[in-house]
Design a protein around this motif. Structure first.
Motif, PDB file in Angstrom:
ATOM      1  N   THR A 211       0.870  -1.131  -0.038  1.00 24.61           N
ATOM      2  CA  THR A 211       0.116  -0.503   0.034  1.00 24.61           C
ATOM      3  C   THR A 211       1.667   1.134   0.051  1.00 24.61           C
ATOM      4  N   THR A 212       0.249   2.346   0.111  1.00 25.23           N
ATOM      5  CA  THR A 212       1.221   3.164   0.180  1.00 25.23           C
ATOM      6  C   THR A 212       0.637   4.141   1.733  1.00 25.23           C
ATOM      7  N   ALA A 213       1.208   4.925   2.688  1.00 25.56           N
ATOM      8  CA  ALA A 213       0.783   5.618   3.622  1.00 25.56           C
ATOM      9  C   ALA A 213       1.800   6.616   3.581  1.00 25.56           C
ATOM     10  N   GLU A 214       0.801   7.251   4.483  1.00 28.17           N
ATOM     11  CA  GLU A 214       1.245   8.450   5.003  1.00 28.17           C
ATOM     12  C   GLU A 214       2.064   8.752   6.294  1.00 28.17           C
ATOM     13  N   VAL A 215       3.525   9.445   6.696  1.00 26.81           N
ATOM     14  CA  VAL A 215       4.362   9.847   7.309  1.00 26.81           C
ATOM     15  C   VAL A 215       4.364  10.752   8.135  1.00 26.81           C
ATOM     16  N   PRO A 216       4.850  11.141   8.923  1.00 22.11           N
ATOM     17  CA  PRO A 216       4.494  13.100   9.534  1.00 22.11           C
ATOM     18  C   PRO A 216       5.785  13.186   9.451  1.00 22.11           C
ATOM     19  N   GLY A 217       6.559  14.611   8.834  1.00 20.23           N
ATOM     20  CA  GLY A 217       7.394  14.818   8.217  1.00 20.23           C
ATOM     21  C   GLY A 217       7.612  15.787   9.589  1.00 20.23           C
ATOM     22  N   VAL A 218       8.613  16.799   9.579  1.00 17.00           N
ATOM     23  CA  VAL A 218       8.745  17.619  10.015  1.00 17.00           C
ATOM     24  C   VAL A 218       7.978  18.848   9.558  1.00 17.00           C
ATOM     25  N   ASP A 219       8.040  19.450   8.555  1.00 21.22           N
ATOM     26  CA  ASP A 219       7.057  20.528   7.806  1.00 21.22           C
ATOM     27  C   ASP A 219       5.574  19.338   6.873  1.00 21.22           C
ATOM     28  N   GLY A 220       5.557  18.416   7.132  1.00 14.34           N
ATOM     29  CA  GLY A 220       4.177  18.285   6.925  1.00 14.34           C
ATOM     30  C   GLY A 220       4.517  16.745   6.252  1.00 14.34           C
ATOM     31  N   LYS A 221       3.473  16.474   6.116  1.00 12.15           N
ATOM     32  CA  LYS A 221       2.759  14.754   6.110  1.00 12.15           C
ATOM     33  C   LYS A 221       3.915  14.105   4.420  1.00 12.15           C
ATOM     34  N   LEU A 222       4.916  13.515   4.827  1.00 17.57           N
ATOM     35  CA  LEU A 222       4.941  12.484   3.780  1.00 17.57           C
ATOM     36  C   LEU A 222       4.264  10.977   3.096  1.00 17.57           C
ATOM     37  N   ARG A 223       4.858  11.014   1.926  1.00 15.61           N
ATOM     38  CA  ARG A 223       3.988   9.363   1.749  1.00 15.61           C
ATOM     39  C   ARG A 223       5.374   8.027   0.937  1.00 15.61           C
ATOM     40  N   ILE A 224       5.229   7.052   1.244  1.00 13.51           N
ATOM     41  CA  ILE A 224       5.754   5.889   1.151  1.00 13.51           C
ATOM     42  C   ILE A 224       4.752   4.787   1.091  1.00 13.51           C
ATOM     43  N   LYS A 225       5.876   3.800   0.100  1.00 13.65           N
ATOM     44  CA  LYS A 225       5.429   2.853  -0.083  1.00 13.65           C
ATOM     45  C   LYS A 225       5.628   1.636   0.211  1.00 13.65           C
ATOM     46  N   ILE A 226       4.996   1.029   0.447  1.00 12.95           N
ATOM     47  CA  ILE A 226       4.726  -0.543   1.470  1.00 12.95           C
ATOM     48  C   ILE A 226       5.130  -1.446   0.367  1.00 12.95           C
ATOM     49  N   GLU A 227       5.811  -2.313   0.321  1.00 15.56           N
ATOM     50  CA  GLU A 227       5.899  -3.378  -1.049  1.00 15.56           C
ATOM     51  C   GLU A 227       5.409  -4.793  -0.472  1.00 15.56           C
ATOM     52  N   PRO A 228       4.936  -5.064  -1.609  1.00 14.89           N
ATOM     53  CA  PRO A 228       3.761  -6.163  -1.009  1.00 14.89           C
ATOM     54  C   PRO A 228       4.620  -7.284   0.310  1.00 14.89           C
ATOM     55  N   GLY A 229       4.762  -7.905   0.668  1.00 15.57           N
ATOM     56  CA  GLY A 229       5.353  -8.777   1.822  1.00 15.57           C
ATOM     57  C   GLY A 229       5.971  -7.977   2.743  1.00 15.57           C
ATOM     58  N   THR A 230       5.503  -7.279   2.944  1.00 13.79           N
ATOM     59  CA  THR A 230       6.521  -6.586   4.055  1.00 13.79           C
ATOM     60  C   THR A 230       6.013  -6.985   5.556  1.00 13.79           C
ATOM     61  N   GLN A 231       7.768  -7.194   6.223  1.00 14.07           N
ATOM     62  CA  GLN A 231       7.430  -7.755   7.239  1.00 14.07           C
ATOM     63  C   GLN A 231       7.547  -6.847   8.356  1.00 14.07           C
ATOM     64  N   SER A 232       6.847  -7.684   9.506  1.00 12.26           N
ATOM     65  CA  SER A 232       7.166  -6.193  10.719  1.00 12.26           C
ATOM     66  C   SER A 232       8.414  -6.374  11.644  1.00 12.26           C
ATOM     67  N   GLY A 233       8.483  -4.619  11.332  1.00 17.05           N
ATOM     68  CA  GLY A 233      10.385  -4.963  11.766  1.00 17.05           C
ATOM     69  C   GLY A 233      10.917  -3.298  10.537  1.00 17.05           C
ATOM     70  N   LYS A 234      10.625  -4.271   9.816  1.00 19.48           N
ATOM     71  CA  LYS A 234      10.745  -3.124   8.680  1.00 19.48           C
ATOM     72  C   LYS A 234      11.377  -2.069   8.422  1.00 19.48           C
ATOM     73  N   MET A 235      12.321  -1.507   8.172  1.00 20.97           N
ATOM     74  CA  MET A 235      12.675  -0.086   8.604  1.00 20.97           C
ATOM     75  C   MET A 235      13.251   1.118   7.701  1.00 20.97           C
ATOM     76  N   LEU A 236      12.490   1.477   6.768  1.00 18.63           N
ATOM     77  CA  LEU A 236      12.331   2.241   5.114  1.00 18.63           C
ATOM     78  C   LEU A 236      12.915   3.723   6.089  1.00 18.63           C
ATOM     79  N   ARG A 237      14.227   3.897   4.979  1.00 16.69           N
ATOM     80  CA  ARG A 237      14.794   5.397   5.169  1.00 16.69           C
ATOM     81  C   ARG A 237      14.248   6.364   4.809  1.00 16.69           C
TER      82      ARG A 237
END
Length: 304
Positions: A211-237
């Motif tokens: 899916t795609t998700a919004e995460v908070p940034g200092v100056d507003g929301k940022l959109r990130i892509k969650i790849e299929p099969g993402t495991q719990s604990g995965k870190m996105l940079r």
């Protein structure tokens, strides 16, 4: 912003100045009261605490504070005397600020120099003190000081504003204003040195299908892509979305840790769906070697 020391009402002034950053627990590049050569004293430092937000830390911020402090006497311009003619050379030390002492020891005659006890090392005496400051050259007053807090500061860091502390007595050098940084914790983003950390919770279907998700940034929301099969604990940079390096180049990253949220209560229909998925080969755990070392990575994260 809290004052740690100061005086009462009196003369007022406004000034703007630059600051220098120091390490936590130190007075930046300033010092305490003391001497700077014969007869030149330094006023005491003033320490204040200033709170900054995460946005202030990322972008830097201009601050303005009113400080109760000792200021140069406006009546005598800091001399301490009613007029220049009322400042006399000390008759004990001859204006040197020191006197010689001779002592007989088993090694012979020894001569040492000590601070003049009459003038206190200034080399001068005030014959007719200023009526306003009583001969000190400083009075209680108030000053409004503007200064910049640079991007990248951290909690406990001290900034030195030179010459904005208490006025020295009898025309010496002003002390410094020491600004102690108090960083307010972020509501969503946590700081780890120059990186920002956020925990993103996603559903089981989103972890499976992506899916795609919004995460908070200092100056507003940022959109990130969650790849299929993402495991719990995965870190996105998200590179460069962290805190700037103080007095340097570049910035830290925004680290998004993904956690798959498992519902504790499900309906009968959902339970039937899960029973079907339970027997599907695709839902049987098949961790890779990197995923098997997840515990080691978490242990390293917490132990540094």
């Amino acid at each position: 912003m809290r004052r740690s020391r100061g005086g009462g009402a009196g003369g007022k002034g406004t000034s703007s100045t630059n600051v220098k950053a120091g390490d936590p627990g130190k007075d930046g590049f300033g010092g305490g009261g003391g001497s700077r050569g014969r007869g030149v004293s330094k006023g005491s430092n003033i320490r204040i605490r200033v709170k900054v937000t995460l946005a202030d830390v990322v972008h830097g911020v201009d601050k303005k504070v009113k400080i109760n402090k000792e200021v140069c006497c406006p009546e005598c311009a800091g001399r301490g005397a009613k007029s220049e003619a009322d400042i006399k050379t000390c008759d004990k030390c001859g204006g040197r600020g020191v006197v010689a002492q001779v002592a007989q020891t088993i090694f012979g005659t020894m001569q040492t120099q000590t601070t003049c006890p009459k003038c206190g090392g200034k080399g001068t005496m005030i014959a007719n003190p200023c009526a306003k400051c009583k001969g000190t050259g400083a009075v209680k007053g108030e000053e409004e000081i503007s200064f910049n807090i640079p991007a990248g500061v951290s909690n406990g860091m001290q900034l030195n504003v030179p010459g904005k502390g208490n006025a020295a007595h009898n025309g010496g050098v002003n002390g410094d204003l020491i600004v102690l940084i108090e960083e307010e914790p972020g509501k969503e983003l946590q700081r780890d040195e120059n990186d920002l950390v956020y925990t993103l919770f996603i559903s089981v279907p989103d972890a499976v299908m992506g899916t795609t998700a919004e995460v908070p940034g200092v100056d507003g929301k940022l959109r990130i892509k969650i790849e299929p099969g993402t495991q719990s604990g995965k870190m996105l940079r998200l590179r460069g979305k962290g805190i700037p390096v103080l007095n340097g180049y570049g910035a830290g990253d925004l680290l998004v840790y993904v956690q798959v949220w498992t519902p504790k209560v499900i309906s009968s229909e959902e339970k039937q769906m899960m029973e079907k998925l339970r027997n599907s080969p695709n839902f049987a755990p098949k961790p890779t070697s990197a995923e098997r070392n997840f515990f080691d990575r978490i242990k390293h994260l917490f132990n540094g």
